[in-house]
Scaffold this active site. Structure first.
Site, PDB file in Angstrom:
ATOM      1  CB  ALA A 386      -1.335   0.271   1.162  1.00  0.00           C
ATOM      2  CB  ALA A 387       2.088   2.918   1.375  1.00  0.00           C
ATOM      3  CG  MET A 388       8.801   1.948   1.496  1.00  0.00           C
ATOM      4  SD  MET A 388       8.813   0.197   2.916  1.00  0.00           S
ATOM      5  CE  MET A 388       9.994   0.389   3.404  1.00  0.00           C
ATOM      6  CD  GLU A 423       3.513   3.825   5.490  1.00  0.00           C
ATOM      7  OE1 GLU A 423       4.455   3.330   5.167  1.00  0.00           O
ATOM      8  OE2 GLU A 423       2.576   2.544   5.343  1.00  0.00           O
TER       9      GLU A 423
END
Length: 970
Positions: A386-388, A423
């Site tokens: 989904a995200a980093m 995040e």
């Protein structure tokens, strides 16, 4: 200085030949003058021949030594493994028999640290100076890295990570960083693909406490595989544009540059990116200086030095995106980069707004300032996660950060919010504070997941996320996974690189969150039992029936909760039966009119008796008040009966959180065989009176699980009718949302919980076959087709699209397919694609599967979701399972090392298989064909299917008997 200069043997051999020939000339005897003249000519010609031979020989020797050095690099790798970028090491263009012979020399080193899965620890990097030239025309890049190394223990070996990098032979130098240090002579160097390592063997030892510099040059491809430095694309005004971005977590920095790719080896980084000027480049830090080349017009960006950080948090991107920016009160610049059309439409504005608020919130909460001068949010079309949370450059897949206000539902906005909150938390807990090794990944992921609810509560207190949604979306979700015997402790031992991906799962992310939610708990004293043991207990509370003890005593028993066991067979000899926890059990006594204050009891043994408040036949017990503990609670049947009666008479005596918890526990205890099947069904009989979202959400999750178990059985209508009976009155009372102009996508009002309940009821009604719900959905779709205006309220579009596709003809499917291609709104694209999987037409489902895999029409990262959603459709279940097996090689070639995606797919296509035939197919699947990294997904998949089949064998009859009796009695 390169390898050519560090090959002394070549020069010595050259000089030796020259001297030998000279000696053979000067010792010849003198002759007559005429003979001398002729002889001079002969000697001259001979000398020229000799000189030529000397030069050729010298060059040949130098080249042969260099050839031997380069080719000999393979000697410790498996034969043929280092031949390509896919093999994990250097070039094999030169790996001929000469190199193999060189590799067969006696191994004077003895110890071979590169054969261990972990780096030896003799050296630690202090700083990387990395320079890259990025060629977007052919998707390659070349680089040079200079690594400043501190020697910890004397060693002749430099062992670091490379994977798919062509290390350029002759461009590898080790320099001692001290006065008079000079160049260290390299004995040899080679890749060791088995452990994705590269080894440099020196002639003499590096000394402790001294600093050295390793210089390496390399080339690589910008892969199409979502890992390392990979490429992506999007379409703007019918023109395909490309970008390239990094994904280094957990072990993929080694695909982009030689490095010490373990989280403990923190270092600082300076990065220089050279590329075509039509592109923008980004990294963790701001651009310090930029220059244009007079020769080719290319731009070179020098980025500021980073703080000390792990390699997997280094990041860069080369793209032609535009951005919007804002600034915090403390002067931190926040930019959101995305496709130009997404930026101009304002799709990034929401994420930018909440990020600014979150930076201030976390700074106040952690009492630590954000460490960098800027934070960029990058929205990319495809990404494995989904995200980093790369420090200063967080990368998100578009669906998790771009919000189209007019078409995005409130649930979409909530999910997006929580991803951003997660995040941004990592900018402290992960980037600033990093686990030493992957077995403790739960520390950073568990905390960030916990803060999803804390941070979202800060942004939107009226959503009531921390106190309520946490229970159903985290606690209940992770307990489903952690109740399997194929579960694992949240702290897992990780030896091989291929093991690392398995620790990034919901158990690591979510289980720790529940410890953080606990109140009055001595975490230090109990942590080992909870983190080093798999699973969790079921605590059974019963009123003490013993005549020796008065009625204010209770008996408490704990055992390991498992779905997949025939419980009578789980004897004391089973290794799982020995698991025990230190359980903080809160208990309250209640009756028709009130609930007493809660008591905290610590349960340390298998069975214990405890004193509690006075009880009689009409008082009931309630355990794990407000679900603060990570365990399930069971009761004796008389107590369940009293709790059910209480819910039917006056449910509000029991708190919302406990009502949701009772529903979740009852359904899961029955699923695992701890309770009769009728108990949870009786329990939800009170739902027509329930006005709160959370118990409904808890019930719907359990009912959808049962729905997938039962949707292909002959008696299915008994179940669906019962569910509709519970739903009908509340559904009709709440009705459907209306499209109020200017109110689209606005979930920030107090009515959020009401809107979510309305959505939940519509979903249940349409899913289980409420005729009025079906008519309304069909009317909405028909209006959209005839007017070409979508008047469907955003909050329920996914339900309406799916219902319409399942009920209406092929033309509607084609219409949705066309809209999927024409829309630019990412949230809309996602639900349109999912709706296509709702069709009852096998031909259309098959067509969708083939189109998604064999064309560019479906985004690459959505292909797996298409297959999984087809598998959730009872008409497509066998289709998806068969398709997965037939197309595995194609899927594996496409996703390669993105093992987590393959694991998700394996779980998705097997989760709802429930016949003996399907179980046998799973059992006889050759899991070795599916690759090492997917291994952990198969035991879990097999256990779930076994559990499904077992439930049908042991409990289905009792389940339908209860429903039949209920049906007859009413």
């Amino acid at each position: 200085m390169g390898l050519n200069d560090s090959s002394p043997g070549a020069m010595r051999n050259g000089r030796g030949l020259s001297d030998q020939w000279a000696e053979s000339v000067v010792v010849r005897p003198r002759t007559t003058e005429r003979h001398i003249t002729v002889h001079k000519r002969m000697v001259l010609g001979f000398a020229l021949s000799i000189l030529t031979l000397i030069i050729v020989t010298a060059v040949a020797v130098v080249l042969s030594v260099r050839f031997e050095e380069c080719a000999g690099r393979d000697r410790d790798g498996a034969a043929g493994e280092s031949g390509s970028r896919g093999g994990g090491g250097g070039s094999a263009k030169l790996n001929g028999s000469k190199g193999e012979r060189t590799g067969e020399r006696a191994d004077e080193e003895g110890v071979q640290p590169w054969r261990n899965s972990r780096l030896p620890g003799s050296l630690r990097p202090r700083h990387y100076d990395l320079q890259l030239a990025v060629y977007m025309d052919n998707f390659t890049f070349s680089g040079e890295v200079s690594i400043e190394l501190e020697c910890v223990n004397a060693t002749r070996f430099i062992v670091l990570h490379t994977d798919r990098l062509e290390v350029r032979c002759g461009e590898l130098v080790v320099v001692a960083n001290r006065p008079g240090g000079g160049v260290m002579r390299i004995h040899r160097h080679f890749p060791y693909p088995a452990n994705q390592m590269y080894v440099v063997v020196l002639h003499r030892e590096l000394k402790p406490m001294r600093v050295y510099r390793l210089n390496m040059s390399f080339d690589a491809a910008i892969e199409d595989e979502l890992l390392g430095f990979f490429r992506s694309s999007y379409t703007l005004q019918r023109e395909r544009r490309y970008l390239a971005v990094t994904q280094f977590s957990p072990i993929h920095a080694r695909k982009a540059f030689p490095c010490f790719d373990e989280p403990v080896y923190k270092a600082t980084f300076t990065l220089t990116l050279r590329h075509d000027p039509q592109y923008t480049s980004l990294s963790n830090m701001p651009v310090e200086s930029s220059s244009l080349s007079d020769e080719d017009g290319w731009v070179t960006n020098h980025f500021s030095r980073t703080p000390r950080m792990s390699t997997y948090y280094l990041a860069w991107a080369v793209c032609n995106f535009t951005y919007k920016e804002t600034q915090t009160d403390g002067g931190v610049t926040i930019r959101l980069y995305a496709r130009p059309d997404a930026i101009s439409s304002g799709a990034g504005d929401y994420a930018l707004h909440i990020t600014k608020r979150l930076l201030g919130f976390y700074q106040d909460y952690f009492k630590v300032q954000y460490s960098l001068p800027k934070l960029d949010l990058l929205a990319v079309p495809k990404h494995p996660y989904a995200a980093m949370e790369n420090w200063g450059l967080s990368v998100f897949v578009e669906q998790k950060i771009l919000l189209d206000a007019e078409v995005s539902s409130s649930s979409y906005q909530m999910e997006l919010t929580m991803v951003v909150v997660h995040e941004i938390c990592h900018q402290w807990f992960g980037d600033l504070v990093t686990p030493v090794w992957w077995e403790d990944v739960w520390l950073k992921e568990g905390f960030a997941h916990f803060f999803e609810y804390v941070g979202t509560d800060f942004l939107f207190p009226k959503w009531n996320m921390e106190k309520q949604r946490f229970l159903t979306d985290v606690l209940h979700e992770v307990m489903l996974l952690d109740g399997l015997s194929s579960s694992h402790p949240i702290s897992q031992e990780v030896d091989q690189a291929t093991d690392i991906d398995r620790v990034f799962d919901w158990i690591a992310y979510k289980k720790v969150s529940n410890y953080l939610k606990g109140r009055d708990i001595d975490i230090g004293g109990m942590m080992d039992r909870w983190t080093l043991q798999m699973g969790y207990p079921v605590v059974t509370i019963s009123k003490n029936q013993s005549e020796q003890l008065p009625t204010h005593y209770i008996t408490v028993n704990q055992e390991h909760f498992l779905y997949g066991q025939d419980r009578p067979l789980l004897t004391s000899l089973s290794p799982l039966s020995s698991l025990q926890w230190q359980v903080p059990l809160t208990v309250a006594v209640g009756n028709e009119s009130s609930v007493g204050s809660e008591s905290l009891i610590w349960i340390n043994n298998k069975t214990e008796s405890h004193m509690i408040g006075q009880m009689d036949d009409k008082t009931w017990l309630l355990g794990n008040i407000n679900q603060t503990g990570y365990f399930r609670v069971n009761y004796d049947l008389p107590n369940w009966k009293l709790l059910i009666q209480q819910l039917h008479r006056n449910h509000q005596i029991i708190s919302v959180g406990n009502r949701a918890g009772l529903i979740d526990d009852a359904f899961n205890l029955a699923r695992a065989g701890y309770l009769p099947q009728g108990v949870p069904l009786q329990l939800i009989g009170y739902l027509p009176e329930e006005t709160s979202f959370l118990p409904w959400h808890s019930a719907s999750r359990a009912l959808y699980q049962l729905d997938k178990l039962l949707d292909r059985t002959d008696e299915y209508s008994l179940f669906s009718d019962y569910v509709l009976k519970q739903v009908a009155s509340r559904y009709h009372q709440m009705g459907w949302p209306t499209n109020v102009p200017g109110n689209e996508g606005n979930v920030l009002q107090a009515s959020y919980q009401t809107e979510e309940l309305q959505r939940e009821l519509i979903m249940l009604a349409c899913s289980f076959g409420n005729k009025q719900c079906h008519r309304q959905a069909v009317a909405y779709i028909s209006d959209w087709i005839s007017s070409n205006k979508n008047r469907i309220p955003p909050n329920i579009r996914d339900i309406v699209y799916c219902t319409g596709v399942s009920l209406m003809d092929e033309d509607v499917w084609e219409f949705i397919w066309m809209k999927f291609h024409s829309t630019n709104a990412v949230s809309e694209k996602k639900i349109l694609l999912e709706a296509l999987t709702c069709s009852d037409n096998i031909f259309l489902l098959n067509r969708l599967l083939n189109l998604s895999l064999t064309s560019d029409l479906v985004p690459e990262q959505d292909v797996i979701d298409v297959i999984i959603h087809v598998g959730r459709n009872p008409q497509g279940r066998n289709l998806a399972w068969k398709y997965f097996r037939e197309k595995w090689d194609v899927l594996n070639a496409r996703y390669g090392e993105a093992l987590f995606m393959n694991s998700k797919l394996i779980g998705g296509v097997t989760e709802f298989l429930n016949t003996e035939k399907e179980l046998n197919e799973v059992k006889h699947t050759n899991i070795h064909h599916y690759g090492v990294g997917t291994g952990p997904a198969w035991p879990r998949a097999l256990e779930i299917v076994e559990g499904n089949v077992r439930w049908h064998r042991l409990h289905r009859r009792q389940f339908y008997q209860w429903l039949s009796q209920r049906h007859v009695n009413h």
